[in-house]
Design a protein around this motif. Structure first.
Motif, short mmCIF file in Angstrom:
data_model
loop_
_atom_site.label_atom_id
_atom_site.label_comp_id
_atom_site.label_asym_id
_atom_site.label_seq_id
_atom_site.Cartn_x
_atom_site.Cartn_y
_atom_site.Cartn_z
N HIS A 80 0.78 -1.08 -0.09
CA HIS A 80 0.01 -0.11 0.08
C HIS A 80 0.98 1.23 -0.05
O HIS A 80 1.83 1.32 0.65
N THR A 81 0.40 2.13 -0.65
CA THR A 81 0.90 3.76 -0.42
C THR A 81 -0.35 4.44 -0.34
O THR A 81 -0.92 4.77 -1.48
N SER A 82 -0.72 5.07 0.67
CA SER A 82 -1.66 5.94 0.41
C SER A 82 -1.67 7.07 1.67
O SER A 82 -0.91 6.93 2.51
N LEU A 83 -2.33 8.08 1.40
CA LEU A 83 -2.53 9.06 2.34
C LEU A 83 -4.14 8.90 2.91
O LEU A 83 -5.12 8.91 2.17
N VAL A 84 -3.95 8.74 4.34
CA VAL A 84 -5.56 8.55 5.13
C VAL A 84 -5.71 9.57 5.94
O VAL A 84 -4.99 9.82 6.86
N HIS A 85 -6.83 10.07 5.76
CA HIS A 85 -7.55 11.27 6.67
C HIS A 85 -8.05 10.39 7.80
O HIS A 85 -9.06 9.92 7.48
N ILE A 86 -7.43 10.70 9.13
CA ILE A 86 -8.15 10.05 10.44
C ILE A 86 -8.75 11.13 10.90
O ILE A 86 -8.63 12.22 11.44
N LYS A 87 -10.38 10.98 10.48
CA LYS A 87 -11.54 12.12 10.80
C LYS A 87 -11.77 11.76 12.25
O LYS A 87 -11.71 12.84 13.05
N ALA A 88 -11.72 10.48 12.63
CA ALA A 88 -11.91 10.17 14.05
C ALA A 88 -11.44 8.73 14.01
O ALA A 88 -11.35 8.01 13.27
N LEU A 89 -11.51 8.26 15.35
CA LEU A 89 -10.90 6.81 15.44
C LEU A 89 -11.89 6.17 14.75
O LEU A 89 -13.45 6.05 15.31
N GLY A 90 -12.11 5.18 13.70
CA GLY A 90 -12.83 4.25 13.19
C GLY A 90 -13.39 4.99 11.91
O GLY A 90 -14.02 4.17 11.25
N ALA A 91 -12.95 6.12 11.60
CA ALA A 91 -13.53 7.13 10.46
C ALA A 91 -12.65 7.38 9.51
O ALA A 91 -11.90 8.43 10.24
N TYR A 92 -12.26 6.61 8.53
CA TYR A 92 -11.32 6.98 7.88
C TYR A 92 -11.45 7.45 6.28
O TYR A 92 -12.44 6.81 5.78
N GLU A 93 -10.59 8.24 5.67
CA GLU A 93 -10.86 8.40 4.45
C GLU A 93 -9.66 8.33 3.63
O GLU A 93 -8.75 9.20 3.82
N THR A 94 -9.41 7.66 2.63
CA THR A 94 -8.34 7.45 1.71
C THR A 94 -8.33 8.36 0.47
O THR A 94 -9.10 8.48 -0.34
N LEU A 95 -7.30 9.62 0.87
CA LEU A 95 -7.18 10.73 -0.18
C LEU A 95 -6.48 10.58 -1.47
O LEU A 95 -6.61 11.09 -2.23
N GLY A 96 -5.31 9.70 -1.16
CA GLY A 96 -4.44 9.62 -2.22
C GLY A 96 -4.07 8.17 -2.21
O GLY A 96 -3.95 7.28 -1.24
N GLN A 97 -3.56 7.49 -3.50
CA GLN A 97 -3.35 6.13 -3.45
C GLN A 97 -2.51 5.91 -4.66
O GLN A 97 -2.38 6.92 -5.63
#
Ligand code: KG4
Ligand code: ZN
Length: 341
Positions: free
Chosen positions: A139-156
């Protein structure tokens, strides 16, 4: 906070740990690198068999090192996705058996969420929102950790993962497996400006990456050098490759953090062990007023402590998995709620 026993077998490390919230009581990792080295990569069937032969001992060692018995454990965390299906199954079956026999809650964990938690283990006070640069063999990603358990992958990555690129380039240079640490070592003595390499242009999104172009450029360069040089300038090749890759990752990470106004960045996954990436990102972060959390090496590569910390956060929210939980070779971070009842 409950005491968690965690198990990780998603690839080529058999690992178990005892964790209380963001505090590690013990962490045992039995690496299979030497077993896979002659094959030049991980052989899935060999990995599964090796997990089977050592898992019981690894769990027993984790309990012994924490001076606990299984009866004192209050939850069993286990990696159930993504990864090699046969390998994941060994850990899941061990975890289910312990959960069933000793009547403990089972908590399935997404392997990448585990990697994110290596940042929270490194700085127990850290709170979301924050950003994570997740760089591993797959994997190569940029993950926005919005809250614990709530993640959004912004770049891959649009093609190879960065660890995969390190491993493939190392193979071109006959450096053996795994290639990342070998390139890291060689690059220390090399001239990073000797060879100009492509940065990998991507049109899909500002935070996406591509490493197939640089890999092909390295292949052509090595073929050309072999025709003219008696010996390949290995150190200069390693240093030039590593500089280009770490520059790209640093630039994308800071751009993303600044665009989102995030003040903390975690770097996680096997490639976060890379010395140049660690120092370049930390320095660039300092200049931009962004705190970069760099986990110790023991938390960068696969381990069960990070899985335990993620499991603890789920248990804390009452998120428990069914005993019919299965494994998934692929699963996005955005859908981890499907792992809980
Ligand atoms: O996270 P990880 O242990 O396993 C998964 O892929 O999930 O990452 C392994 C990757 C391999 O590609 C390995 O070459 C790379 O991490 N790696 C490194 C370094 N140490 C491990 N890459 C660059 N520099 C290093 N020092
Ligand atoms: Zn990993």
């Amino acid at each position: 906070m409950p005491i968690i026993l965690a198990i990780e077998t998603s690839c080529d490390e058999t690992a178990a740990a005892i964790v209380i919230n963001r505090h590690v009581l013990s962490s045992i990792v039995a690496s299979q690198i030497e077993i896979h080295r002659p094959f030049g990569g991980v052989v899935p069937e060999v990995a599964s068999r090796q997990h089977v032969s050592v898992i019981q001992d690894v769990v027993a060692q984790a309990l012994a090192q924490a001076q606990l018995t299984i009866h004192q454990v209050e939850g069993i965390g286990v990696t159930c996705a993504p990864g090699l299906v046969g390998a994941l199954l060994v850990g899941l079956m061990a975890a289910k058996t312990l959960a069933l026999v000793h009547d403990k809650p089972l908590i399935g964990v997404h392997h990448l969420e585990g990697h994110l938690f290596s940042g929270f283990l490194t700085d127990p006070q850290l709170q979301p929102p924050c950003l994570c640069l997740l760089v591993s063999g797959g994997h190569t990603s940029l993950v926005h950790i919005k809250a614990l358990g709530a993640y959004e992958t912004l770049g891959q990555t649009q093609d190879d993962a960065v660890g995969e690129a390190f491993d493939k380039v190392a193979r071109l240079m006959d450096l053996g497996y795994p290639g990342g640490p070998a390139i890291d070592r060689l690059a220390q003595q090399g001239d990073p400006d000797r060879f100009a390499l492509p940065q990998g242009t991507v049109s899909s999104g500002p935070y996406d990456t591509s490493f197939s172009g640089i890999k092909t450029a390295m292949l052509r360069l090595i073929q050309k050098l072999r025709q003219t040089e008696v010996e390949l300038p290995l150190a200069d090749l390693a240093a030039s490759f590593q500089q280009t890759v770490t520059q790209v990752l640093t630039a994308k990470t800071l751009l993303c953090a600044q665009d989102l106004g995030l003040k903390s960045v975690i770097v996680a996954g096997g490639v976060s062990a890379n010395r140049e990436l660690r120092s370049r990102l930390t320095e660039a972060g300092q200049q931009a007023g962004i705190r970069v959390i760099v986990p110790p090496l023991s938390l960068c590569t696969d381990n069960a402590a990070m899985i335990g910390a993620a499991a603890s956060a789920h248990l804390d929210r009452g998120e428990i998995s069914s005993l019919s939980l299965g494994v998934h070779s692929r699963l996005s971070l955005e859908t981890i709620e499907t792992l809980y009842e």
